[in-house]
Design an enzyme around this catalytic site. Structure first.
Site, PDB file in Angstrom:
ATOM      1  N   LYS A  14      59.000  86.423  10.196  1.00 56.46           N
ATOM      2  CA  LYS A  14      58.708  85.760   8.824  1.00 56.46           C
ATOM      3  C   LYS A  14      57.207  84.780   8.621  1.00 56.46           C
ATOM      4  CE  LYS A  14      62.288  82.474   9.487  1.00 56.46           C
ATOM      5  NZ  LYS A  14      62.553  83.271  10.473  1.00 56.46           N
ATOM      6  N   ARG A  86      67.189  76.998   4.608  1.00 54.53           N
ATOM      7  CA  ARG A  86      68.047  77.418   5.939  1.00 54.53           C
ATOM      8  C   ARG A  86      69.515  76.658   6.400  1.00 54.53           C
ATOM      9  NH1 ARG A  86      63.837  77.022   9.038  1.00 54.53           N
ATOM     10  NH2 ARG A  86      63.500  77.578  11.494  1.00 54.53           N
ATOM     11  N   ARG A 121      55.397  84.622  22.219  1.00 55.63           N
ATOM     12  CA  ARG A 121      55.105  83.723  21.283  1.00 55.63           C
ATOM     13  C   ARG A 121      54.218  82.875  21.401  1.00 55.63           C
ATOM     14  NH1 ARG A 121      57.835  81.892  15.620  1.00 55.63           N
ATOM     15  NH2 ARG A 121      58.782  80.427  16.648  1.00 55.63           N
ATOM     16  N   ARG A 147      55.193  77.131  22.085  1.00 55.98           N
ATOM     17  CA  ARG A 147      55.783  75.633  20.940  1.00 55.98           C
ATOM     18  C   ARG A 147      56.727  75.546  22.033  1.00 55.98           C
ATOM     19  NH1 ARG A 147      57.799  78.071  15.262  1.00 55.98           N
ATOM     20  NH2 ARG A 147      59.605  76.931  16.007  1.00 55.98           N
ATOM     21  N   ARG A 158      68.281  77.887  19.039  1.00 60.71           N
ATOM     22  CA  ARG A 158      68.410  78.065  18.023  1.00 60.71           C
ATOM     23  C   ARG A 158      68.986  79.772  16.815  1.00 60.71           C
ATOM     24  NH1 ARG A 158      62.557  78.817  19.181  1.00 60.71           N
ATOM     25  NH2 ARG A 158      62.326  79.717  16.789  1.00 60.71           N
TER      26      ARG A 158
HETATM   27  P1  ADP Z   1      59.362  83.876  12.553  1.00 56.69           P
HETATM   28  O1  ADP Z   1      58.484  82.927  11.844  1.00 56.69           O
HETATM   29  O2  ADP Z   1      60.385  84.440  12.192  1.00 56.69           O
HETATM   30  O3  ADP Z   1      59.558  82.670  13.883  1.00 56.69           O
HETATM   31  P2  ADP Z   1      57.316  85.165  13.918  1.00 56.69           P
HETATM   32  O4  ADP Z   1      55.940  86.228  12.918  1.00 56.69           O
HETATM   33  O5  ADP Z   1      55.958  84.131  14.507  1.00 56.69           O
HETATM   34  O6  ADP Z   1      58.770  84.571  13.211  1.00 56.69           O
HETATM   35  O7  ADP Z   1      57.268  86.211  15.413  1.00 56.69           O
HETATM   36  C1  ADP Z   1      57.443  85.949  16.213  1.00 56.69           C
HETATM   37  C2  ADP Z   1      56.698  86.354  17.318  1.00 56.69           C
HETATM   38  O8  ADP Z   1      56.761  87.825  17.174  1.00 56.69           O
HETATM   39  C3  ADP Z   1      54.832  86.122  17.464  1.00 56.69           C
HETATM   40  O9  ADP Z   1      54.263  86.000  18.712  1.00 56.69           O
HETATM   41  C4  ADP Z   1      54.223  87.229  17.041  1.00 56.69           C
HETATM   42  O10 ADP Z   1      53.268  87.968  17.205  1.00 56.69           O
HETATM   43  C5  ADP Z   1      55.283  88.659  17.013  1.00 56.69           C
HETATM   44  N1  ADP Z   1      56.271  89.777  16.245  1.00 56.69           N
HETATM   45  C6  ADP Z   1      56.312  89.309  14.464  1.00 56.69           C
HETATM   46  N2  ADP Z   1      56.295  90.236  13.953  1.00 56.69           N
HETATM   47  C7  ADP Z   1      56.613  90.816  15.123  1.00 56.69           C
HETATM   48  C8  ADP Z   1      56.743  93.092  15.192  1.00 56.69           C
HETATM   49  N3  ADP Z   1      56.948  93.616  14.063  1.00 56.69           N
HETATM   50  N4  ADP Z   1      56.364  93.226  16.589  1.00 56.69           N
HETATM   51  C9  ADP Z   1      56.676  92.762  17.683  1.00 56.69           C
HETATM   52  N5  ADP Z   1      55.804  91.979  17.124  1.00 56.69           N
HETATM   53  C10 ADP Z   1      55.959  90.732  16.386  1.00 56.69           C
HETATM   54  P1  ADP Z   2      61.222  80.236  13.207  1.00 57.13           P
HETATM   55  O1  ADP Z   2      60.491  80.780  11.985  1.00 57.13           O
HETATM   56  O2  ADP Z   2      60.594  80.422  15.177  1.00 57.13           O
HETATM   57  O3  ADP Z   2      62.558  79.878  13.167  1.00 57.13           O
HETATM   58  P2  ADP Z   2      60.506  77.610  11.950  1.00 57.13           P
HETATM   59  O4  ADP Z   2      58.813  77.082  12.894  1.00 57.13           O
HETATM   60  O5  ADP Z   2      60.739  78.088  10.524  1.00 57.13           O
HETATM   61  O6  ADP Z   2      60.994  78.470  13.409  1.00 57.13           O
HETATM   62  O7  ADP Z   2      60.946  76.512  12.469  1.00 57.13           O
HETATM   63  C1  ADP Z   2      60.962  75.475  13.225  1.00 57.13           C
HETATM   64  C2  ADP Z   2      61.887  74.080  13.508  1.00 57.13           C
HETATM   65  O8  ADP Z   2      61.689  73.915  12.846  1.00 57.13           O
HETATM   66  C3  ADP Z   2      63.808  74.373  13.448  1.00 57.13           C
HETATM   67  O9  ADP Z   2      64.356  74.683  14.452  1.00 57.13           O
HETATM   68  C4  ADP Z   2      64.230  73.417  13.179  1.00 57.13           C
HETATM   69  O10 ADP Z   2      64.426  72.330  13.760  1.00 57.13           O
HETATM   70  C5  ADP Z   2      63.180  72.770  11.638  1.00 57.13           C
HETATM   71  N1  ADP Z   2      63.325  72.967  10.969  1.00 57.13           N
HETATM   72  C6  ADP Z   2      62.187  73.910  10.015  1.00 57.13           C
HETATM   73  N2  ADP Z   2      62.530  74.398   8.897  1.00 57.13           N
HETATM   74  C7  ADP Z   2      63.526  73.371   8.275  1.00 57.13           C
HETATM   75  C8  ADP Z   2      64.701  73.315   7.157  1.00 57.13           C
HETATM   76  N3  ADP Z   2      64.444  74.059   6.256  1.00 57.13           N
HETATM   77  N4  ADP Z   2      66.019  72.655   7.542  1.00 57.13           N
HETATM   78  C9  ADP Z   2      66.149  71.816   8.979  1.00 57.13           C
HETATM   79  N5  ADP Z   2      64.796  72.259   9.615  1.00 57.13           N
HETATM   80  C10 ADP Z   2      64.057  73.059  10.145  1.00 57.13           C
END
Ligand code: ADP
Ligand code: ADP
Length: 203
Positions: A14, A86, A121, A147, A158
């Site tokens: 995302k 969420r 990541r 992280r 998660r």
């Molecule tokens: P999210 O915001 O959904 O948690 P991220 O954009 O942070 O996900 O991506 C999670 C990890 O995977 C990061 O380390 C990112 O660089 C990597 N990543 C994102 N998209 C891809 C993809 N299409 N293929 C391989 N790795 C990816």
């Molecule tokens: P990822 O993209 O890897 O799923 P985020 O960076 O979006 O993770 O979120 C990290 C953490 O922050 C979540 O696991 C949750 O604890 C908190 N968080 C983020 N957005 C929300 C939301 N909309 N509602 C509740 N908790 C949230």
């Protein structure tokens, strides 16, 4: 007016796709995870409340989150929400404040790919830009961190929270006719191409 909600499990890409989208379409990127982590870094009241919750992979409560969103969208017409809503409650709250999205992009990705991605990541703590030691390495010499909640034991929690509380939003937005699904298990560039094709249709 463009209001996009990104859906998808943790690690589906995302944040990565949002970075491209904001550049190409001049949208504000509102990442609730980034906002919360910034508050933890600065030691604010909110940061103090959120730290343990995030560390255990659970969700911060809906009232706090809608407050954060109200503040973050102020003065912004075109935006992309990354990490919000969420829960169904958060999606309903968004409607109540007249900020219903006109597109929900769902990035689909299987668990095995997610677990590998999250273990690799790394984030630049200043810019919040994300990289991946396997697929998207940071520039040489850049200081990046892992992280706390990307450690394997928290990732499992998660994913369980995602399935229970967040995945029902897929159906919620499908019923509203605004859900578009993208296969997240492709290269970053190919996912971006698919996203772009969807954007062309709504633009
Ligand atoms: P999210 O915001 O959904 O948690 P991220 O954009 O942070 O996900 O991506 C999670 C990890 O995977 C990061 O380390 C990112 O660089 C990597 N990543 C994102 N998209 C891809 C993809 N299409 N293929 C391989 N790795 C990816
Ligand atoms: P990822 O993209 O890897 O799923 P985020 O960076 O979006 O993770 O979120 C990290 C953490 O922050 C979540 O696991 C949750 O604890 C908190 N968080 C983020 N957005 C929300 C939301 N909309 N509602 C509740 N908790 C949230």
């Amino acid at each position: 007016m463009v209001r996009i909600v990104l859906l998808g499990p943790p690690g589906s890409g995302k944040g990565t796709q949002a970075e491209t989208l904001v550049k190409d379409y001049h949208l504000a990127h509102i990442s609730t995870g980034n906002i919360l982590r910034e508050n933890i870094r600065k030691g604010t009241m909110l940061g103090k409340q959120a730290k343990a919750i995030i560390g255990s992979g659970q969700l911060v409560n809906d009232e706090i989150m809608i407050g954060i969103i109200k503040d973050a969208v102020k003065g912004k017409k075109n935006f992309i929400l990354d990490g919000f809503p969420r829960t169904i409650k958060q999606a309903e709250d968004l409607e109540k404040i007249n900020l219903s999205p006109n597109l929900s992009l769902y990035i689909n990705c299987p668990d095995d790919a997610i677990i590998k991605r999250l273990s690799g990541r790394r984030t630049n703590p200043i810019t919040q830009q994300t990289y991946n030691i396997y697929t998207n390495p940071p520039p040489k010499g850049m200081h990046v961190v892992q992280r706390e909640d990307d450690r394997e034991n928290v990732v499992k929690d998660r994913l369980a929270v995602y399935r229970k509380s967040t995945a029902p939003l897929i159906d919620f937005y499908k019923k509203k006719g605004i859900l578009r699904e993208v296969n997240g298990e492709q290269t970053i560039e190919n996912v971006a191409k698919n996203v772009n094709a969807i954007m062309q249709k709504i633009a």
